[in-house]
Every structure is written in C-alpha cells, then in structure tokens.
Write an enzyme that holds these catalytic residues in place. Structure first.
Site, short mmCIF file in Angstrom:
data_model
loop_
_atom_site.label_atom_id
_atom_site.label_comp_id
_atom_site.label_asym_id
_atom_site.label_seq_id
_atom_site.Cartn_x
_atom_site.Cartn_y
_atom_site.Cartn_z
N HIS A 1 0.82 -1.22 0.00
CA HIS A 1 0.00 0.00 0.00
C HIS A 1 0.85 1.26 0.00
O HIS A 1 0.36 2.34 -0.31
CB HIS A 1 -1.05 -0.03 1.12
CG HIS A 1 -0.57 0.32 2.48
ND1 HIS A 1 -0.28 -0.65 3.44
CD2 HIS A 1 -0.34 1.50 3.08
CE1 HIS A 1 0.10 -0.04 4.55
NE2 HIS A 1 0.07 1.26 4.37
N ASP B 1 1.07 -7.69 2.52
CA ASP B 1 1.17 -6.27 2.18
C ASP B 1 2.63 -5.83 2.03
O ASP B 1 3.17 -5.15 2.89
CB ASP B 1 0.45 -5.45 3.26
CG ASP B 1 0.21 -4.00 2.84
OD1 ASP B 1 0.83 -3.55 1.85
OD2 ASP B 1 -0.58 -3.31 3.51
N SER C 1 3.90 2.29 8.46
CA SER C 1 3.72 1.28 7.43
C SER C 1 5.04 1.05 6.73
O SER C 1 5.72 1.99 6.35
CB SER C 1 2.69 1.75 6.41
OG SER C 1 1.43 1.41 6.85
N1 ARG Z 1 -4.75 0.46 7.39
C1 ARG Z 1 -3.40 0.45 6.86
C2 ARG Z 1 -2.84 1.86 6.92
O1 ARG Z 1 -3.29 2.64 7.70
C3 ARG Z 1 -3.37 -0.15 5.50
C4 ARG Z 1 -4.02 0.64 4.44
C5 ARG Z 1 -3.96 0.03 3.05
N2 ARG Z 1 -4.98 -0.98 2.83
C6 ARG Z 1 -6.23 -0.70 2.42
N3 ARG Z 1 -7.08 -1.68 2.32
N4 ARG Z 1 -6.63 0.50 2.13
O2 ARG Z 1 -2.30 2.47 6.06
N1 GLU Z 2 -1.17 1.43 7.49
C1 GLU Z 2 -0.59 2.51 8.20
C2 GLU Z 2 0.39 3.33 7.37
O1 GLU Z 2 0.26 3.47 6.22
C3 GLU Z 2 0.09 1.97 9.40
C4 GLU Z 2 -0.91 1.49 10.30
C5 GLU Z 2 -1.16 2.43 11.39
O2 GLU Z 2 -1.72 3.53 11.21
O3 GLU Z 2 -0.74 2.00 12.46
O4 GLU Z 2 1.28 3.96 7.86
#
Ligand code: ARG
Ligand code: GLU
Length: 697
Positions: free
Chosen positions: A83, A219, A627
């Site tokens: 991502h 991921d 991330s």
């Molecule tokens: N929640 C994670 C973050 O905060 C992963 C985001 C990417 N995945 C998604 N399904 N949008 O960035």
């Molecule tokens: N998916 C998040 C990012 O892109 C990290 C997850 C979080 O916020 O802890 O940084």
C-alpha cells in the site's frame, strides 16, 4: 530464590503495564535499554543508533516522506508495504499491463522500473538543539514574538550544522515545542520498482479486512535504491548503480512465537497523546462523525463504480484506498476510545494534576492552563468543524472542487505582477494535470452529488453538467488566455460560481479564525506538557509522533477485544484459504497460491508446526507512517513488516492501552515465500542474508 523470583515477577508486571511509546533513537540509553532487556531484547542503544559505527538506523529510510522502508540486501534492495508503493504500481499499470491485478516482478536489474518523484531519506545524525533554538525565548513573550525568535534561532542552527554538501537538515519540535531536535538526512532519488504481488495477495481482504485482525494480507512491495558511482544520492540516470548500504537487515527464518520480543523502527506521522479530555471529546463527538459521514457517502459511489469497471478500478485505486483507510480508522478510533474509557482516564489524570499542583504550591504558575484549554477548545469547536468539513469536501473527496480550489488560487494570482502570476499559473496547471490524470467525470459527478449536502443545502445539482472544467482540454485552454480573459471565463462558469463564495469564505473567515485559535491552543498545550512533566514526573512521557525516526518495542501477543473473544497472535496460509471467495473483489485467491497450499510447497518458510505463517501482532506502539517499518527480533534480525493496527486499538493515536492496542506485521517468511515460490523471483532471495537465530549450534 523465591524472593528473587517474586521480585522479578513484580518488575515484569510493572513493565507490562509500562508499554507503549515512540522513542527518540539517540536517547535510548538508560530507561529504554532497561525496558528492552526486561522484555527479552538483546539490542543495546548503540546497536540501534550509532553515529560512529553502522547500526540498525542505517538500514531504515523514510519512504517518499510518508511510509517507512528498509534495506535488505548489500545491493540496496528495499522493502516496504504494497500500500506504500501503491500509487507507483498503479502508475505503471494499464488495462494491457495490469500490475495491480497481476503483480510485477523484474527478473533482472534492467527490468526494474524507475519512478518519477519517488525518494527515500536516511537519518545520518540526530542532535538535541533545544538550548540554541529556545535561546532568548521567554514565558512572557506573545506567540508571534516567540515564533519569530524560534525561526531565527532555527535558521542559525540550520546554516551552522556540520554536514556534507549532499545532505539535508531538518529541525523538529518535540513535546509540543518544549524540545527541539536537529536531523541530518541523506535523500536518494533513483528508486526503482523491483516487484509487487498481485492485489489479491498484497491487498487481500481489502477494506473488509483493513484495520482488522485476524489478517491474511501479504502487504509488501520491493524497490531498489540506486546511487552514483560514489554511492552518493543522484537523480535517475541509466548508469546509476545499486546502492551499497551501511547496514542491511539480516532476515530470520525462525519466526516468532507468542511473548517473543519485537522492536519496530520507523517514521510515525502524527499522534495526539496529551490532549485534554475536552479535546478528545470533540474529536469523538464532532470531528470524526462529520468526516465519517462525508467519506461514507463518497465511498458508496466510488466502490460501486470500481466494481463495475476495470478502467475505473485502476483510475480510482489510490484515491479509494486513501479515502477508505481513514474512514475506517476513525470508526475504530471512536469505538476504542469508548471501550477503553479514555475520556474518563484523561479526566482522572487532570484531577490528579490539579491536586498535585495545589500540593506542590505550583497552582500560581500552572493553575490556569487546564481551565484555559477547556474554554479555548469549546470556542474552537464550531470553526474546527467547519474547517474539517470544507477540507473533506473541497480537498479530499470531490475532484471538481479540488479543481475549483486551484482555479480560485489562479484568479487570486491575477492581481499580482506578471512574474508572480506566471509562476502561479505554472503551479496550477501542473496540479490540474495531476488531478485530471485519473479523473473520471461520471464517477466524480456522483461523488459530488453525494457529498455536497453534507456541506450545504444550497446547491444546484446541474452545475456539474454545465461547467467547462470536466474537460481537461477546455480547462487548460482557458488557462492560456490573458489575465482578464481568465477572470471572465472563470466567473461565468457554473461550477466556479458555486464554489467561489465557499472558497472565499474559507480563506477570509474560517481559516484565519482557525489559525488564531489553533496557535493559542498549541501554546497552551506546550505549557500543559511542561507542567505535566514537572508536576507528575513519574508518568510515562514519550514525544508525540512528528514524522521523525522512532523506536517502539513490545512483545508478540494475542488480545481479548470483547467478552469471551480471544485472538491468537499468528495467522497462517490456511486462513487465506478459509477466507477464499472465488472471483470476489476482496477475497479471491490466485490459483497458484491455492496449488502451493494444497501441495504444502513451502520451502524453508514454514513454521516448526508445518504451517506457513502469514501475519502476527504485537504490543508495539505504531501509527500511520510506520507502514513498511521493519519488526526485528531480540538481536535485530528482520522478522516482520509492519502494515496496520487492530481496529479496537486504533485509538492508540490518542490513548495507548496495552490490553487492546496491537500492531499488525506480515511475517517475513510469507514475504520470502511469495517472492520465491509464488513469483519465482528466487534471485532476490539469493541477494539477502538469511539467518537462523533460534537454532543454537
Ligand atoms: N490500514 C493500513 C494503513 O493505515 C493499510 C491501508 C492500506 N490498505 C487498504 N485496504 N486501504 O495504512
Ligand atoms: N497502514 C498505516 C500506514 O500506512 C500503518 C498502520 C497504522 O496507522 O498504524 O502507515
């Protein structure tokens, strides 16, 4: 013996309560080192951060000023999340070469794909510059005088800093402006895409599983840093060569078990751990609900259109992921704050603070801080809500309104001299082109109609059909005209006529009021922070995240989010197959992966139980920006790749509760398995340094 044991249990019990925090890498000696050891880590402060010898930090780079990445080979191979590389993968994808859908693997160096405007930053050195930055600053100064003193001091620090020509300087405030640190960075700008799994692995489970445990997402994406012949940063050039790192992470094939130590190092973006209860209440009851509602309306439209068309799916991939990600996080945050009782806990702390002020005779000095914060936050609420809604509608969701924002800027610039105007026009036309690149007027029209009622009930839905700015050619043509022509063309456009009063009001009324109050709040938050640390010195204080390099540590641990529910800390490939829904847009699984599972063709990557691990969770305190951060074991070997948090614990940006806050990491063995067995890119695994720390010889 028994007494000693009880003593140790007592210490361990204390330390378990003492988790959380994102620590400054150059300040780990002492308390953090002791905690790391007590949790089972064997890393010393200088193993993690050292300016004379290579250390962990030398393998870790800020990825495009947003995510984190780490070097995993002597040839500059760089690992981050799928991502995090998503917009790059999207930019190389088309209906013919659908790398989003099918994945991409460079089978040799010359197949690696360069990326415009992608860069990574390594931290060379960190220095405490508080004394110089705050020299001459007094408590009685008003905010403006204070800031200008800080600015001129910072300018001095910046220009005097010892550094090489190719290095950069940054200065950041910590503890709400009570401390300042200097960072020397090295920025590499030739970063090429090496490999990415298909979305059905890299984003498996999509929005349904996002922020959720148990998780089964691979991921990750692989890039490579290129440097000039002297191993220094350089713009893209065909004769650049793979970067030789000062340190690259060895990779453990032995995995983790519950209670194993882990440490995560990366670039967390923003947290707000020292808000008073009144402010948390505002986030939970006003700001989050408004933002959630707007995004929910936008997503309904976007999701339906993406499912209906492959073209829209590619066009909206990054936009949708960005909008959906925060939307779901805010929902989890609100639930977590309610469940953990964070507001009451903050109130109790404030009571304790007030009592302690009286006891210590400090009420004259600090007694007014909390009451003033309370009043200020209340008077901030309306303007803060207005500003949030405007930003959601005009900046984050509707592209036509984003275009209008650019045009308003252009009209403003017509009042300036020609040179200024031409420069502004250049900027506007570049940003317009980037908005139009993935613009789909049919979809955006539906988005506009869905979200605009959240902002105003006075609008005419037909403006979307009447405006010229749904058409890139027409739009750029209007920009070619004279200043007077531009002003005329803009002001007779239906969409511009609608947007202009709102934009004007925003810049003339909302934003100035917001800025004034926000500055006052920041000023008080700084005093509150200082007072807290002085009055309650035994609480645990770590600086809020601010996009700088940090260290957090904890243990691999399951959790119990609800009555009678307990989550194990590790997931396996069996779970991917359990979730498999043929041809589903979120839970489809590639045939090859199904076959590998059937034949248990896991190579060296299976756990000792014979199963292939996919992801695990731990008590490391992370946030957005972490991330792509490496999770390392007790000795600094790579065991996981951070990519998310559990839904019940996303309130950790405001209140960290070690009972339910968990970060989510891909097991590094799953990453290697996908690269090697699934993609057949074994040459990449051959570059890496694989180790077996748990196999004692
Ligand atoms: N929640 C994670 C973050 O905060 C992963 C985001 C990417 N995945 C998604 N399904 N949008 O960035
Ligand atoms: N998916 C998040 C990012 O892109 C990290 C997850 C979080 O916020 O802890 O940084």
């Amino acid at each position: 013996m028994k007494l000693i044991k009880i003593f140790f249990l007592f210490i361990i019990f204390q330390l378990q309560a003492q988790q959380g925090g994102m620590w400054i890498p150059s300040l780990l000696e002492g308390i953090n080192e002791t905690e790391i050891e007590a949790l089972g880590g064997a890393l010393t402060a200088s193993d993690i951060y050292d300016i004379n010898n290579s250390s962990l930090k030398d393998a870790i780079a800020h990825f495009n000023n947003g995510c984190t990445s780490e070097v995993i080979s002597l040839k500059g191979l760089l690992l981050t999340n799928h991502h995090c590389g998503y917009s790059q993968i999207q930019s190389h994808s088309s209906l013919e070469n659908d790398y989003l859908k099918n994945g991409f693997w460079a089978m040799s160096l010359n197949e690696e794909i360069p990326n415009d405007e992608l860069f990574v930053d390594f931290v060379v050195r960190i220095e405490d510059v508080t004394e110089v930055v705050l020299a001459g600053v007094t408590e009685t100064m008003d905010a403006k005088a204070r800031q200008s003193k800080i600015d001129s001091n910072s300018y001095y620090v910046r220009t005097e800093a010892t550094k090489e020509d190719w290095q950069n300087v940054g200065i950041k405030a910590f503890y709400q402006g009570n401390q300042y640190y200097l960072f020397i960075y090295e920025r590499y700008e030739d970063i090429r895409l090496v490999g990415a799994p298909p979305t059905s692995i890299g984003k498996f489970g999509s929005d349904t599983d996002n922020w959720v445990w148990p998780r089964h997402t691979g991921d990750f994406a692989v890039f490579r840093i290129y440097a000039d012949a002297n191993n220094r940063p350089a713009k893209y050039a065909t004769n650049n060569v793979p970067y030789t790192p000062k340190h690259h992470l060895p990779i453990s094939l032995d995995g983790v078990a519950e209670d194993d130590f882990t440490l995560v190092m990366g670039f967390p973006g923003t947290t707000n751990e020292y808000l008073p209860a009144v402010a948390v209440n505002q986030v939970v009851n006003k700001i989050n609900p408004a933002n959630i509602a707007i995004r929910e309306s936008a997503l309904k439209v976007i999701d339906a259109n993406m499912k209906a068309s492959d073209k829209v799916r590619i066009q909206y991939a990054s936009k949708q992921a960005r909008i959906a990600n925060a939307w779901k996080k805010w929902i989890g945050e609100n639930q977590g704050i309610a469940k953990s009782g964070a507001i009451d806990i903050k109130r109790a702390l404030e009571e304790k603070f007030k009592n302690e002020l009286l006891k210590k005779g400090l009420n004259n000095q600090y007694g007014s801080v909390l009451p003033e914060l309370e009043t200020l936050y209340q008077s901030f609420e309306a303007v803060n809500l207005n500003r949030n809604k405007f930003v959601e509608v005009f900046v984050r969701t509707s592209e036509l309104m984003q275009i209008m924002m650019q045009l308003a800027q252009l009209e403003n610039a017509t009042m300036a001299d020609d040179a200024t105007f031409n420069k502004a026009k250049e900027g506007v036309s570049a940003r317009l082109k980037s908005i139009y690149r993935n613009y789909n007027p049919q979809v955006d029209k539906e988005v506009f109609q869905a979200i605009i009622p959240h902002f105003t009930d006075k609008f005419d839905a037909s403006i979307y059909n009447k405006t010229a700015f749904t058409n890139q050619k027409l739009a750029l043509k209007i920009l070619e005209g004279s200043k007077a022509d531009i002003v005329k063309a803009l002001n007779k456009d239906a969409a511009y006529q609608f947007a202009k009063p709102h934009i004007t009001k925003f810049y003339n009324e909302v934003e100035p009021e917001w800025q004034i109050k926000n500055t006052q709040i920041n000023n008080l938050q700084r005093q509150y922070m200082k007072a807290l640390m002085e009055v309650l010195p035994d609480e645990r204080y770590f600086p809020d995240a601010n996009g700088t390099l940090r260290v957090t540590y904890g243990k691999v641990k399951g959790y119990a989010p609800r009555d009678a529910v307990y989550y194990e800390p590790i997931t396996y490939l069996d779970g991917v197959i359990e979730k498999y829904v043929p041809r589903d847009y979120e839970f489809d699984v590639p045939q090859k992966l199904i076959d590998l599972h059937k034949t248990k063709n896991y190579g060296n990557y299976a756990d000792s139980n014979g199963k292939l691990p996919v992801a695990f969770i731990g008590t490391n305190h992370t946030t957005g920006g972490n991330s792509g951060s490496p999770a390392v074991d007790a000795n600094g070997n790579l065991v996981g790749l951070n990519f998310d948090r559990v839904w019940e614990g996303t309130m950790s940006d405001i209140y960290y509760d070690p009972e339910i806050c968990r970060n989510i990491m891909v097991d590094i063995r799953y990453v290697l398995f996908i690269i090697d067995k699934f993609a057949g890119a074994t040459h990449l695994v051959d570059e890496m340094t694989l180790v077996h720390p748990k196999q004692k010889d």
